[in-house]
Design a protein around this motif. Sequence first.
Motif, PDB file in Angstrom:
ATOM      1  N   VAL A   1       0.840  -1.193   0.000  1.00 36.81           N
ATOM      2  CA  VAL A   1       0.000   0.000   0.000  1.00 36.81           C
ATOM      3  C   VAL A   1       0.880   1.250   0.000  1.00 36.81           C
ATOM      4  N   ALA A   2       1.910   1.256   0.840  1.00 32.33           N
ATOM      5  CA  ALA A   2       2.826   2.398   0.912  1.00 32.33           C
ATOM      6  C   ALA A   2       3.532   2.613  -0.421  1.00 32.33           C
ATOM      7  N   ARG A   3       3.924   1.533  -1.092  1.00 30.96           N
ATOM      8  CA  ARG A   3       4.578   1.658  -2.406  1.00 30.96           C
ATOM      9  C   ARG A   3       3.639   2.318  -3.411  1.00 30.96           C
ATOM     10  N   ARG A   4       2.368   1.917  -3.407  1.00 26.36           N
ATOM     11  CA  ARG A   4       1.401   2.518  -4.335  1.00 26.36           C
ATOM     12  C   ARG A   4       1.189   3.998  -4.031  1.00 26.36           C
ATOM     13  N   VAL A   5       1.126   4.356  -2.769  1.00 24.00           N
ATOM     14  CA  VAL A   5       0.963   5.759  -2.392  1.00 24.00           C
ATOM     15  C   VAL A   5       2.179   6.568  -2.837  1.00 24.00           C
ATOM     16  N   VAL A   6       3.363   6.042  -2.611  1.00 24.83           N
ATOM     17  CA  VAL A   6       4.589   6.722  -3.041  1.00 24.83           C
ATOM     18  C   VAL A   6       4.592   6.920  -4.545  1.00 24.83           C
ATOM     19  N   GLU A   7       4.200   5.909  -5.295  1.00 24.70           N
ATOM     20  CA  GLU A   7       4.162   6.018  -6.760  1.00 24.70           C
ATOM     21  C   GLU A   7       3.252   7.149  -7.220  1.00 24.70           C
ATOM     22  N   LYS A   8       2.176   7.402  -6.501  1.00 23.49           N
ATOM     23  CA  LYS A   8       1.245   8.475  -6.863  1.00 23.49           C
ATOM     24  C   LYS A   8       1.864   9.865  -6.680  1.00 23.49           C
ATOM     25  N   PHE A   9       2.830   9.969  -5.762  1.00 19.22           N
ATOM     26  CA  PHE A   9       3.485  11.248  -5.504  1.00 19.22           C
ATOM     27  C   PHE A   9       4.676  11.506  -6.423  1.00 19.22           C
TER      28      PHE A   9
END
Length: 76
Positions: free
Chosen positions: A63-71
């Motif tokens: 989940v954290a990886r996906r959030v980081v990718e969005k930024f």
Amino acid sequence: MIPRKYAPLLFALILSGLMSLMVSGISTYRVAGSLPGFASLWMSAWLTAWLFAFPAVLVVAPVARRVVEKFLVGTR
């Protein structure tokens, strides 16, 4: 050596172990102070914390990886 396919599990194991070790040490010291049985109290708290931290990292890391990718801006 460990096969590369187990890298995410090994990463989660090491990360959760080190983070729970540090956080439980700080928390235990804040509550109990520097008493004679501090090390055993800390290790007990750490093992309990690690039992929760390892599966949490397995769930939260993707989940954290996906959030980081969005930024991130770049080549995706």
